[in-house]
Design a protein around this motif. Structure first.
Motif, PDB file in Angstrom:
ATOM      1  N   MET A   1     -14.010 -13.808  17.276  1.00 24.24           N
ATOM      2  CA  MET A   1     -14.287 -12.826  16.219  1.00 24.24           C
ATOM      3  C   MET A   1     -15.784 -12.527  16.211  1.00 24.24           C
ATOM      4  O   MET A   1     -16.611 -13.431  16.293  1.00 24.24           O
ATOM      5  CB  MET A   1     -13.851 -13.375  14.863  1.00 24.24           C
ATOM      6  CG  MET A   1     -14.013 -12.413  13.694  1.00 24.24           C
ATOM      7  SD  MET A   1     -12.822 -11.080  13.668  1.00 24.24           S
ATOM      8  CE  MET A   1     -11.361 -11.972  13.109  1.00 24.24           C
ATOM      9  N   LYS A   2     -16.114 -11.250  16.121  1.00 25.66           N
ATOM     10  CA  LYS A   2     -17.508 -10.818  16.130  1.00 25.66           C
ATOM     11  C   LYS A   2     -17.775  -9.915  14.936  1.00 25.66           C
ATOM     12  O   LYS A   2     -16.928  -9.103  14.553  1.00 25.66           O
ATOM     13  CB  LYS A   2     -17.822 -10.071  17.435  1.00 25.66           C
ATOM     14  CG  LYS A   2     -19.264  -9.587  17.571  1.00 25.66           C
ATOM     15  CD  LYS A   2     -19.463  -8.900  18.908  1.00 25.66           C
ATOM     16  CE  LYS A   2     -20.894  -8.395  19.074  1.00 25.66           C
ATOM     17  NZ  LYS A   2     -21.095  -7.732  20.392  1.00 25.66           N
ATOM     18  N   THR A   3     -18.960 -10.069  14.340  1.00 21.60           N
ATOM     19  CA  THR A   3     -19.376  -9.246  13.209  1.00 21.60           C
ATOM     20  C   THR A   3     -20.578  -8.402  13.597  1.00 21.60           C
ATOM     21  O   THR A   3     -21.544  -8.905  14.168  1.00 21.60           O
ATOM     22  CB  THR A   3     -19.736 -10.135  11.996  1.00 21.60           C
ATOM     23  OG1 THR A   3     -18.581 -10.851  11.572  1.00 21.60           O
ATOM     24  CG2 THR A   3     -20.263  -9.298  10.838  1.00 21.60           C
ATOM     25  N   ASN A  30     -19.306 -16.385  12.646  1.00 24.08           N
ATOM     26  CA  ASN A  30     -18.889 -15.484  13.712  1.00 24.08           C
ATOM     27  C   ASN A  30     -20.026 -15.196  14.686  1.00 24.08           C
ATOM     28  O   ASN A  30     -21.206 -15.246  14.321  1.00 24.08           O
ATOM     29  CB  ASN A  30     -18.432 -14.135  13.142  1.00 24.08           C
ATOM     30  CG  ASN A  30     -17.027 -14.164  12.591  1.00 24.08           C
ATOM     31  OD1 ASN A  30     -16.360 -15.195  12.626  1.00 24.08           O
ATOM     32  ND2 ASN A  30     -16.577 -13.041  12.073  1.00 24.08           N
ATOM     33  N   GLU A 106     -16.062 -12.108   6.026  1.00 26.55           N
ATOM     34  CA  GLU A 106     -15.250 -12.504   7.177  1.00 26.55           C
ATOM     35  C   GLU A 106     -13.918 -13.104   6.739  1.00 26.55           C
ATOM     36  O   GLU A 106     -12.859 -12.786   7.306  1.00 26.55           O
ATOM     37  CB  GLU A 106     -16.049 -13.476   8.044  1.00 26.55           C
ATOM     38  CG  GLU A 106     -17.238 -12.811   8.731  1.00 26.55           C
ATOM     39  CD  GLU A 106     -18.294 -13.789   9.227  1.00 26.55           C
ATOM     40  OE1 GLU A 106     -18.097 -15.017   9.050  1.00 26.55           O
ATOM     41  OE2 GLU A 106     -19.313 -13.329   9.765  1.00 26.55           O
TER      42      GLU A 106
END
Length: 224
Positions: A1-3, A30, A106
């Protein structure tokens, strides 16, 4: 997961510098990226300041530089459309973020991806969002977050509201029409300093009133 964190920026280097430090101090678990879109800032030290941050490598920071001043809406859309994260957070420079900010976003989107998150959700009248007896709830635009796919589904900010104002109410109305929930971050995770980026005044009020009329026309508000 990337923000992804997208920051449209025009001058006010001290505010942007503080925000970048806040992000550095409070980032979540993240993988993440920070994208600053420089809207042709003219302030002394602004470009050098961004170069300093990139050189320090304290943040995975990239900078997009507009060739001309495009205004908030186009600048925000430009950053949002290149963000590569699963979650995309738009933050204006007159914002402080604190411990728990990223985790709240998130965690919420992991469980409820059809959510539009803000630091403030108005469900009562603000003086701008009531038409007849109908109130249009909205997530205020100083922080707006949803999934990357969510931003695409919502269509980003509608360019009819260039350069700024009412675009957050419009996005919120679109979100609600597509089954999204508007959700407010806990008060201790974010602070909006207010009016430090675009400021308030007679010319700003003219823009706001014009865009409210555009919103009313688009959503045919008096027939609802």
């Amino acid at each position: 997961m990337k923000t992804s964190v997208v920051i449209p920026a025009y001058n006010n280097w001290a505010l942007l510098h503080q925000l970048l430090y806040d992000i550095h101090s409070t980032k979540g678990t993240n993988e993440f990226e920070v994208i600053v879109v420089n809207d042709k800032s003219t302030e002394d030290g602004f470009v050098d300041g961004l170069s300093w941050w990139q050189g320090q490598k304290m943040l995975p920071l990239s900078v997009i530089s507009n060739e001309s001043n495009l205004g908030f809406l186009y600048t925000a859309n430009k950053g949002l459309k290149v963000a590569s994260g699963d979650i995309v957070i738009l933050i204006t420079t007159d914002v402080r973020v604190y411990k728990g900010f990223f985790e709240q976003i998130e965690d919420r989107l992991a469980e409820y991806p059809k959510t539009l998150i803000s630091g403030k959700v108005y469900r009562e009248t603000t003086g701008w969002n009531k038409f007849g007896e109908k109130i249009f709830p909205y997530a205020e635009g100083f922080v707006l977050a949803t999934t990357n796919e969510g931003w695409k589904e919502l269509g980003y900010f509608d360019p009819r509201y260039v350069p700024n104002d009412a675009e957050d109410m419009d996005l919120s109305t679109t979100a609600l029409s597509k089954g999204y929930e508007l959700w407010e971050l806990p008060r201790d995770t974010v602070l909006h300093l207010g009016g430090k980026t675009l400021g308030y005044g007679e010319e700003r009020e003219k823009i706001t009133r014009r865009n409210i009329e555009k919103f009313a026309e688009k959503w045919d508000v008096y027939s609802k």
